[in-house]
Design an enzyme around this catalytic site. Sequence first.
Site, mmCIF file in Angstrom:
data_model
loop_
_atom_site.group_PDB
_atom_site.id
_atom_site.type_symbol
_atom_site.label_atom_id
_atom_site.label_comp_id
_atom_site.label_asym_id
_atom_site.label_seq_id
_atom_site.Cartn_x
_atom_site.Cartn_y
_atom_site.Cartn_z
ATOM 1 N N GLU A 250 -65.672 107.686 -48.389
ATOM 2 C CA GLU A 250 -66.156 106.509 -47.657
ATOM 3 C C GLU A 250 -67.166 105.832 -48.558
ATOM 4 O O GLU A 250 -68.187 106.433 -48.900
ATOM 5 C CB GLU A 250 -66.808 106.912 -46.324
ATOM 6 C CG GLU A 250 -65.824 107.365 -45.271
ATOM 7 C CD GLU A 250 -64.810 106.300 -44.874
ATOM 8 O OE1 GLU A 250 -65.048 105.092 -45.123
ATOM 9 O OE2 GLU A 250 -63.760 106.680 -44.340
ATOM 10 N N GLN A 331 -84.028 101.107 -55.014
ATOM 11 C CA GLN A 331 -83.274 100.240 -54.110
ATOM 12 C C GLN A 331 -84.004 98.900 -53.947
ATOM 13 O O GLN A 331 -83.376 97.843 -53.914
ATOM 14 C CB GLN A 331 -83.075 100.924 -52.749
ATOM 15 C CG GLN A 331 -82.216 100.146 -51.788
ATOM 16 C CD GLN A 331 -80.785 99.913 -52.279
ATOM 17 O OE1 GLN A 331 -80.127 100.819 -52.728
ATOM 18 N NE2 GLN A 331 -80.329 98.666 -52.213
ATOM 19 N N GLU A 385 -71.731 94.843 -53.077
ATOM 20 C CA GLU A 385 -72.543 95.466 -52.029
ATOM 21 C C GLU A 385 -73.997 95.552 -52.491
ATOM 22 O O GLU A 385 -74.283 96.032 -53.586
ATOM 23 C CB GLU A 385 -72.031 96.872 -51.709
ATOM 24 C CG GLU A 385 -72.810 97.485 -50.562
ATOM 25 C CD GLU A 385 -72.284 98.838 -50.114
ATOM 26 O OE1 GLU A 385 -72.176 99.724 -50.954
ATOM 27 O OE2 GLU A 385 -72.002 98.984 -48.906
#
Length: 483
Positions: A250, A331, A385
């Site tokens: 996934e 991030q 993404e």
Amino acid sequence: MTVKPNFINGKWVEGRTHLENVNPSDTSDVVGYFSIANQADVSAAIEAATESKHKLSALTPQQRFDALDFIGSEIYQRLDELADLLAREEGKALLDAKAEVNRASQIFKFFAGEALRIQGEIVASTRPNMSVEITREPVGVVAVISPWNFPIAIPAWKIAPALAYGNAVLFKPSELAPASAWALTEIISRSGFPSGSFNLLMGYGRDLGPAMIHDSRVDAVTFTGSEGTGRLVATSCVSRKGHIARFQLEMGGKNPLVVLDDADLDVAVECAVNGAFFSTGQRCTASSRLIVTEKIHDEFVSRLIKRMSQLKVGDARAEGTSIGPVIDQNQLKKDLQFIQIGKDEGAHLACGGVHHSHISGRNGFYLEPTLFTNASNQMRICQEEIFGPIAAVIRVKDAEEALQVANDTPYGLSAGVCTTSLKQASKFKRELLVGMVMINAPTAGVDPHVPFGGRKSSSFGTREQGRYASDFYTVVKTTYVNP
Ligand code: UN1
């Protein structure tokens, strides 16, 4: 200083090295120290898991039910405590953290029941006097590699079916969120599964991933994480010595939320805010592309910006916080780079984009929910993404163009459409190239008992969750009987 150990062959095993788990809402708060497993630990865990197969096959379905039900019940009883820990280590706002812990409990309860419902088929043969039996058996030793963004729910939806269908587990949680994984392991250690059947190996994926996957005693690998790492997992499963490991991946998403002219705009704005920004946008199901038709575009954007101004960014555990920090410095850097990329590409920064290194005296990785308008689907902010609280509005002429843009992406996990027209809803449901369609609902946030997964670069292999999980965690055997 106490260091939380790994769990191998029914024993707590301290590592020679450890990692530090820091609260992203307050970097002066160390959540804990966690042992890093080495190669010898991995080998010992694989050995123990392999040896435990005969003990697992002696467990009755009722015993598996009891153990899984115990885990689900304890998670539920300790919901507040576990949610606080999750919010502290991951930065998810407390309400979302509670929902996630609750979901983990529901998943264990669901698969407790599934342990009692494993079925086969008896089919007439084409040959005289013969009959055919189709049964399901455990696949064997399963490596579970899970990400930091759902540190208890994703492990739950991999571990619960693995154990329900009689497999042994090697659990490798993300190094960025080991505390929830450790707490879950501690509960599992008291649940009644035999020693060796469940093992926790903490540390870094680049070391532990290959060590697990290259060992041909590992029969299957279930992975959730980035597309890049997913491809490495796939390559390792195929190229290792011995048999190919079964694998399930996934990975990313670039999920569209389509808002059509006839949408209820209150519903659409709520779907956008929830899907794009809740959980700080750190969900593979996040709505990062808001595809809006011309007629209602300006109205939708102005209502969305108004609603965004009510979102409170802050400490995940503070009263009233709706958006917690991003997970870490890396991030945050990536998110800020994408904000710059969006500006450079010519999208209009309509809201947010501001980084705060302090909120209420706490040093954390805070980023205001960010909205770009005037974006085109070819821009990098609409193709790649990001995994942060960043969304882009793409203006389209009509429903036809909206559908074409929604599908024009390498990914295919989830897609939403806001419309009051049954005809449009039915058309999008049929034609969206995704695994999950959300009609007048956010692209993120799924039920615990139905299949989860996507297509294209989002997923590979059989579906997770619900009864469909048995396709991954069991092997089908066909027996011909000539009595
Ligand atoms: C959800 O949207 O409720 O990594 C779940 C992820 C997904 C889980 C999303 N595998 O974000």
